[in-house]
Enzyme design. Structure first.
Site, mmCIF file in Angstrom:
data_model
loop_
_atom_site.group_PDB
_atom_site.id
_atom_site.type_symbol
_atom_site.label_atom_id
_atom_site.label_comp_id
_atom_site.label_asym_id
_atom_site.label_seq_id
_atom_site.Cartn_x
_atom_site.Cartn_y
_atom_site.Cartn_z
ATOM 1 N N LYS A 122 1.558 3.603 -6.685
ATOM 2 C CA LYS A 122 1.198 3.895 -5.460
ATOM 3 C C LYS A 122 2.358 4.160 -4.812
ATOM 4 O O LYS A 122 3.274 3.328 -4.615
ATOM 5 C CB LYS A 122 0.337 3.049 -4.773
ATOM 6 C CG LYS A 122 -0.361 3.523 -3.531
ATOM 7 C CD LYS A 122 -1.507 2.917 -2.976
ATOM 8 C CE LYS A 122 -1.351 1.370 -2.325
ATOM 9 N NZ LYS A 122 -0.374 1.306 -1.295
ATOM 10 N N GLU A 191 -5.669 4.428 5.213
ATOM 11 C CA GLU A 191 -5.584 3.042 6.049
ATOM 12 C C GLU A 191 -5.648 3.254 7.453
ATOM 13 O O GLU A 191 -4.898 4.078 8.089
ATOM 14 C CB GLU A 191 -4.486 2.275 5.504
ATOM 15 C CG GLU A 191 -4.096 0.944 6.292
ATOM 16 C CD GLU A 191 -3.116 0.052 5.636
ATOM 17 O OE1 GLU A 191 -2.467 0.456 4.723
ATOM 18 O OE2 GLU A 191 -3.065 -1.118 6.110
HETATM 19 O O1 KIV Z 1 -0.024 -3.382 -0.111
HETATM 20 C C1 KIV Z 1 -1.276 -3.372 0.201
HETATM 21 O O2 KIV Z 1 -1.851 -4.403 0.158
HETATM 22 C C2 KIV Z 1 -2.085 -2.016 0.412
HETATM 23 C C3 KIV Z 1 -3.309 -2.044 0.632
HETATM 24 C C4 KIV Z 1 -3.470 -2.550 2.203
HETATM 25 C C5 KIV Z 1 -3.973 -0.719 0.513
HETATM 26 O O3 KIV Z 1 -0.983 -1.056 0.424
#
Ligand code: KIV
Length: 273
Positions: A122, A191
């Site tokens: 991600k 988010e």
């Molecule tokens: O790092 C994380 O926990 C996240 C979530 C808040 C989506 O990116």
């Protein structure tokens, strides 16, 4: 036993997530950073486990997500992967491991996939990381996007308040979401943005939209595990629903243990050899 050995456990894939969106079946995602916790939430049937760079906050106690390193993310991710039989494991590329150029983004992603055994990465950002997304995908690594409040940019935002409330930022976010989809992302996390905006993005895009503080009109939800089970009891944003008070359970258990040790009640005769 691994999922491939156990025919009863059907692994969640990016393809399955797409099917879930088409069928209107909500996707449940949580963070995890270690073997024990990941095993519990996988056994409960969670669809996606995110090894988030929020490990920087909840595991290491840093104020922001910026300090965590690629090596540390790989350590957390490999611990999670060893526990998981069903969920799709997605790993955050940490701050400083992909912003330089697309080659750096690809190299960091390859390290995560090779050294941890995770299933996807991600990245935070929109149009500015398009080239990186395409290069990572060209190596066969699935990519999840992340728009709205992107904590790696906290010093640019200056605050963790709701993003994209103004028309111009909302327009940019919608455009970025389309760019991420066309670049090949299999899903996007939104988010802390207005629910109406998140719903619109979910309706316009083919890929699953996972919200955190983005309302109920999206295709799935994600929370930080430590917040959701109430280990961290100092964080009370409006979007957080606490399903347990593990902080209190552990505090009371530890107090009782201390009392039992001090009073020589523990160990008793049955608890010794
Ligand atoms: O790092 C994380 O926990 C996240 C979530 C808040 C989506 O990116």
């Amino acid at each position: 036993m691994s999922a491939s050995q156990n025919s009863e456990i059907k692994r969640i894939t990016t393809h399955r997530l797409l099917e879930m969106k088409i069928k209107g079946e909500p996707i449940a995602m949580l963070t995890a950073y270690d073997f024990s916790m990941a095993g519990i939430i996988d056994a409960a049937g969670i669809d996606i486990i995110l090894v988030g760079d929020s490990a920087s906050n909840v595991m290491a106690g840093h104020e922001t997500t910026l300090p965590i390193t690629l090596d540390q993310m790989i350590y957390h991710a490999s611990s999670v992967v060893r526990a998981v039989s069903r969920a799709l494991v997605v790993v955050d590329l940490p701050f400083g491991s992909y912003q330089g150029n697309s080659k750096e983004a690809l190299n960091s992603s390859i390290r995560i996939m090779k050294e941890s055994g995770a299933h996807a990465v991600k990245l935070e950002g929109g149009r500015q990381i398009k080239e990186s997304i395409e290069r990572i995908l060209s190596a066969g690594v699935p990519v999840m996007g992340h728009l709205g409040l992107t904590p790696q940019s906290i010093y640019k935002f200056g605050t963790y308040v709701v993003r994209a409330k103004e028309e111009e930022e909302a327009k940019q976010l919608i455009e970025d979401a389309h760019i991420l989809q066309e670049s090949g992302c299999f899903s996007i996390v939104l988010e802390k943005i207005p629910a109406q905006l998140a719903t619109r993005v979910s309706q316009e895009l083919r890929i699953p939209i996972i919200g955190i503080g983005a309302g109920n009109g999206v295709d799935g939800q994600v929370l930080v595990l430590h917040d959701m089970v109430g280990i961290n009891n100092e964080f009370h944003p409006r979007f957080l629903r606490k399903y347990a008070n593990v902080h209190e359970v552990m505090l009371n258990a530890t107090k009782q243990y201390i009392e039992d040790v001090k009073s020589k009640d523990f160990p008793n005769e049955k608890e010794q050899y």
